[in-house]
Design a protein around this motif. Structure first.
Motif, PDB file in Angstrom:
ATOM      1  N   ILE A 221       0.832  -1.209   0.000  1.00  0.00           N
ATOM      2  CA  ILE A 221       0.000   0.000   0.000  1.00  0.00           C
ATOM      3  C   ILE A 221       0.863   1.255   0.000  1.00  0.00           C
ATOM      4  CG2 ILE A 221      -1.644   1.347   1.386  1.00  0.00           C
ATOM      5  CD1 ILE A 221      -2.883  -1.060  -0.040  1.00  0.00           C
ATOM      6  N   VAL A 222       1.816   1.314   0.935  1.00  0.00           N
ATOM      7  CA  VAL A 222       2.572   2.550   1.198  1.00  0.00           C
ATOM      8  C   VAL A 222       3.353   3.031  -0.024  1.00  0.00           C
ATOM      9  CG1 VAL A 222       4.554   3.411   2.498  1.00  0.00           C
ATOM     10  CG2 VAL A 222       2.735   2.168   3.682  1.00  0.00           C
ATOM     11  N   TYR A 223       3.929   2.125  -0.791  1.00  0.00           N
ATOM     12  CA  TYR A 223       4.766   2.523  -1.928  1.00  0.00           C
ATOM     13  C   TYR A 223       3.994   2.518  -3.248  1.00  0.00           C
ATOM     14  CZ  TYR A 223       8.329   1.724   1.596  1.00  0.00           C
ATOM     15  OH  TYR A 223       9.064   1.770   2.770  1.00  0.00           O
ATOM     16  N   GLY A 224       2.694   2.239  -3.182  1.00  0.00           N
ATOM     17  CA  GLY A 224       1.891   2.193  -4.407  1.00  0.00           C
ATOM     18  C   GLY A 224       0.632   3.030  -4.264  1.00  0.00           C
ATOM     19  N   ALA A 225      -0.513   2.344  -4.161  1.00  0.00           N
ATOM     20  CA  ALA A 225      -1.799   3.047  -4.135  1.00  0.00           C
ATOM     21  C   ALA A 225      -1.901   4.058  -2.997  1.00  0.00           C
ATOM     22  CB  ALA A 225      -2.939   2.032  -4.031  1.00  0.00           C
ATOM     23  N   GLY A 226      -1.235   3.778  -1.874  1.00  0.00           N
ATOM     24  CA  GLY A 226      -1.317   4.695  -0.737  1.00  0.00           C
ATOM     25  C   GLY A 226      -0.810   6.089  -1.077  1.00  0.00           C
ATOM     26  N   LEU A 227       0.138   6.156  -1.999  1.00  0.00           N
ATOM     27  CA  LEU A 227       0.667   7.467  -2.397  1.00  0.00           C
ATOM     28  C   LEU A 227      -0.385   8.273  -3.156  1.00  0.00           C
ATOM     29  CD1 LEU A 227       4.270   6.400  -3.472  1.00  0.00           C
ATOM     30  CD2 LEU A 227       3.678   7.827  -1.511  1.00  0.00           C
ATOM     31  N   ARG A 228      -1.309   7.606  -3.821  1.00  0.00           N
ATOM     32  CA  ARG A 228      -2.364   8.317  -4.539  1.00  0.00           C
ATOM     33  C   ARG A 228      -3.542   8.653  -3.638  1.00  0.00           C
ATOM     34  NH1 ARG A 228      -2.209   3.833  -9.151  1.00  0.00           N
ATOM     35  NH2 ARG A 228      -3.598   2.869  -7.645  1.00  0.00           N
ATOM     36  N   TRP A 229      -3.778   7.828  -2.606  1.00  0.00           N
ATOM     37  CA  TRP A 229      -5.030   7.910  -1.865  1.00  0.00           C
ATOM     38  C   TRP A 229      -5.175   9.166  -1.006  1.00  0.00           C
ATOM     39  CZ3 TRP A 229      -5.266   1.983  -0.683  1.00  0.00           C
ATOM     40  CH2 TRP A 229      -6.084   1.355  -1.631  1.00  0.00           C
ATOM     41  N   SER A 230      -4.116   9.929  -0.808  1.00  0.00           N
ATOM     42  CA  SER A 230      -4.330  11.198  -0.104  1.00  0.00           C
ATOM     43  C   SER A 230      -4.773  12.283  -1.082  1.00  0.00           C
ATOM     44  CB  SER A 230      -3.072  11.632   0.655  1.00  0.00           C
ATOM     45  OG  SER A 230      -1.967  11.710  -0.200  1.00  0.00           O
ATOM     46  N   LEU A 231      -4.751  11.990  -2.365  1.00  0.00           N
ATOM     47  CA  LEU A 231      -5.202  12.955  -3.383  1.00  0.00           C
ATOM     48  C   LEU A 231      -6.516  12.530  -4.022  1.00  0.00           C
ATOM     49  CD1 LEU A 231      -4.438  15.504  -5.126  1.00  0.00           C
ATOM     50  CD2 LEU A 231      -3.555  13.881  -6.800  1.00  0.00           C
ATOM     51  N   LEU A 302       2.225  14.142  -6.671  1.00  0.00           N
ATOM     52  CA  LEU A 302       3.063  12.993  -6.275  1.00  0.00           C
ATOM     53  C   LEU A 302       4.519  13.394  -6.114  1.00  0.00           C
ATOM     54  CD1 LEU A 302       1.548  10.072  -8.384  1.00  0.00           C
ATOM     55  CD2 LEU A 302       1.451  10.353  -5.902  1.00  0.00           C
ATOM     56  N   LEU A 305       4.683  15.136  -2.817  1.00  0.00           N
ATOM     57  CA  LEU A 305       4.471  14.164  -1.744  1.00  0.00           C
ATOM     58  C   LEU A 305       5.723  13.303  -1.537  1.00  0.00           C
ATOM     59  CD1 LEU A 305       2.848  12.554   0.311  1.00  0.00           C
ATOM     60  CD2 LEU A 305       1.871  11.247  -1.571  1.00  0.00           C
ATOM     61  N   LEU A 306       6.309  12.829  -2.639  1.00  0.00           N
ATOM     62  CA  LEU A 306       7.486  11.959  -2.508  1.00  0.00           C
ATOM     63  C   LEU A 306       8.627  12.682  -1.796  1.00  0.00           C
ATOM     64  CD1 LEU A 306       7.317  10.126  -5.944  1.00  0.00           C
ATOM     65  CD2 LEU A 306       7.218   9.034  -3.699  1.00  0.00           C
ATOM     66  N   VAL A 309       7.543  12.313   1.870  1.00  0.00           N
ATOM     67  CA  VAL A 309       7.402  10.991   2.485  1.00  0.00           C
ATOM     68  C   VAL A 309       8.707  10.193   2.426  1.00  0.00           C
ATOM     69  CG1 VAL A 309       6.525   9.725   0.462  1.00  0.00           C
ATOM     70  CG2 VAL A 309       5.782   9.061   2.749  1.00  0.00           C
TER      71      VAL A 309
ATOM     72  N   GLY B 226      -6.796   7.802   3.776  1.00  0.00           N
ATOM     73  CA  GLY B 226      -5.878   8.026   2.655  1.00  0.00           C
ATOM     74  C   GLY B 226      -4.700   8.911   3.030  1.00  0.00           C
ATOM     75  N   TRP B 229      -2.196   6.526   4.566  1.00  0.00           N
ATOM     76  CA  TRP B 229      -1.731   5.365   3.809  1.00  0.00           C
ATOM     77  C   TRP B 229      -0.485   5.614   2.961  1.00  0.00           C
ATOM     78  CZ3 TRP B 229      -7.327   3.446   2.500  1.00  0.00           C
ATOM     79  CH2 TRP B 229      -7.698   2.465   3.421  1.00  0.00           C
ATOM     80  N   SER B 230      -0.053   6.861   2.802  1.00  0.00           N
ATOM     81  CA  SER B 230       1.230   7.047   2.121  1.00  0.00           C
ATOM     82  C   SER B 230       2.384   6.919   3.112  1.00  0.00           C
ATOM     83  CB  SER B 230       1.291   8.395   1.396  1.00  0.00           C
ATOM     84  OG  SER B 230       1.016   9.452   2.275  1.00  0.00           O
ATOM     85  N   PHE B 301       4.718  13.977   9.901  1.00  0.00           N
ATOM     86  CA  PHE B 301       4.436  13.689   8.493  1.00  0.00           C
ATOM     87  C   PHE B 301       3.100  14.275   8.060  1.00  0.00           C
ATOM     88  CE2 PHE B 301       2.152  11.066   5.429  1.00  0.00           C
ATOM     89  CZ  PHE B 301       2.943  11.294   4.325  1.00  0.00           C
TER      90      PHE B 301
END
Lengths: 323, 323
Positions: A221-231, A302, A305-306, A309, B226, B229-230, B301
């Motif tokens: 989750i954290v390195y994939g979909a989770g990065l999108r889910w806050s947006l 992203l 965010l990167l 994070v 969300g 989750w990042s 964070f």
């Protein structure tokens, strides 16, 4: 959405982790907080929780007039409720305890004062059942941990609640800097917890079946979909996955995969009505922006965010996980 | 984890959205890219996709020597594979197409060269079935959209794959700036898609049952879980929810709720073995840090994240959604 609810008083009823979170959020928004707990020792943990929350709230920026001096703790319920503009109940998650306490609060507080319950699992109509004075103003106002930072609050009215009470509730929680989500129907788990539970149960199956460790499930989750889910949630994400055809194309292309028994959750039939509802909903969310424009927006986000994070990834803290 | 794979050559086989994403990521890491598609017109969409990706990659920072000039497009497969250090296959998601193409690639490429497939649904053993030269080096390497920004790649070996081939694959994808997740067992949907599908199906039920619109379902994620989750997956999140007792306490307290029929996904039995696996896994992830320390880290964070993501909320773009 900056919080500013100065010159108002919040009564926080029950001072555990959730109650403390509400108190910290309200103090930062410039409110006076009158907290109540039947256990005199609760005040120490309560103050400790506020200590934990406060630096994050200071970094976020306090409202004018915000002060920790505006916090008052009582073991007498009447004193905590005195003059409150909003009451937030955070008692243990047991039906009898909440019904009894809310009936007591309802009897003591003027009829126009909203009473929100932090319950995650009890419906508003159940909460209202023992209230005789003005049951409609007793609603579900379900926050997410940490309450002082996460803006989501699910608002659910019960059988006695009128529409204008929900609109009034929306405005009050917005003044606390929150994003109220009015839930259309009383349903166990409301909306967010149902979504999280579905993922959590699948995660438990993966660990139970030996497919992955907890660390690996979290990494997926954290390195994939989770990065999108806050947006973007799943619907807007899949709208982008459909290219210029958006969600409609995506459902045509990937809809059949729903029938694969990947997860132990049975999918609904993709009827024309459901396709229309999902596609037109996603198009509304796109707000007239093209998929290309949404992609550019996503990529800008992203990238930013990167930068944030990555500073929190395990290797930065000297941890040697496998992913 | 900055990408740096200079002086290597990636062969990108199939130039749709996923193939373009791999190409853009590899170029930014300083690699030479040799792309192949049987459709001569594919090159225009391919270049357009790279155009879209490039500004985000420039903002992220390119590796030394990175250049779009290092991109070469071929309609002749042999020329695309010539001298490749890594082959990434992104053909349409149909078993026969992939098996035929991978057998062809396997026959043409030296035995030590890894061949990764971007498949989301086909197992590595199925991919290897028609390969006769060195089937073990044909593996699943499943990325997430946008491939040039999201670091997760799921690596799954098949029945012919040896452990050292997986370790070599991990190193190669790390040089592309990715976080490889080696999946222990061949399973439909690998790990991440199973988790996302569970949430997606529940979301469809909520919309189908009229409980929420797509916008409301997305809001229930974006403004709540969300945001976490990042940084943290479900397991570490619930470890924090358990207070100082961590995951063990959380499972004691909330485990029974798993039996509630909230979602249409049946939960596994919480046996002592599963509790031990989940609790000790979460404690490993905590890496000796106290729950209080993890909370402080989460709050730092979330404060930084909110500063970024609030600038992307609908009202900033003049959109008037209800949440």
């Amino acid at each position: 959405m900056r919080a500013d609810a100065s010159e108002n008083t919040l009564a926080v009823i029950g001072c555990g982790v959730i109650g403390s979170g509400w108190a910290a959020r309200a103090l930062a928004a410039g409110m006076r907080v009158q907290a109540w707990d039947p256990d005199p020792d609760a005040v120490r943990r309560f103050q400790k929780n506020i200590d934990t929350a406060w630096p994050a709230l200071v970094r976020r920026g306090l409202a004018g007039g915000a002060s920790r001096e505006a916090l008052h703790f009582f073991t007498d319920l009447d004193r905590a409720l005195q003059g409150a503009d909003l009451v937030q109940e955070n008692a243990p998650e047991r039906l009898v305890i909440k019904q009894t306490l809310l009936a007591d609060i309802d009897a003591r507080v003027p009829e126009q004062v909203l009473i929100g319950s932090s319950t995650s699992g009890i419906t508003a109509s159940e909460l209202q059942a023992q209230c005789h004075r003005a049951p409609g103003r007793v609603i579900v106002a379900h926050p997410f941990n940490p309450v002082y930072l996460l803006p989501l609050v699910e608002l659910v009215g019960g059988q006695h609640t009128h529409r204008d009470q929900m609109e009034s509730a929306r405005a009050q929680y917005e003044r606390l800097g929150m994003r109220p989500l009015i839930v259309r129907r009383e349903i166990e788990g409301h909306i967010a917890d149902r979504l999280m539970e579905a993922l959590w149960r699948e995660a438990l199956h993966l660990v139970n079946d030996g497919v992955a460790t907890t660390e690996e499930v979290d990494a997926a989750i954290v390195y994939g979909a989770g990065l999108r889910w806050s947006l973007m949630g799943t619907f807007l994400t899949f709208h982008l996955a459909g290219g210029e055809g958006g969600m409609r194309h995506m459902l045509e292309q990937f809809g059949p995969a729903l029938k694969q028994p990947w997860t132990r959750l049975e999918a609904p039939e993709l009827t024309p009505e459901l396709i229309e509802r999902v596609a037109s909903g996603s198009e509304f969310q796109a707000g007239g922006r093209s998929v290309a424009a949404l992609e550019a927006r996503r990529d800008r986000f992203l990238g930013e965010l990167l930068e944030v994070v990555e500073r929190y990834w395990p290797e930065q803290e000297g941890l040697g996980g496998r992913i």
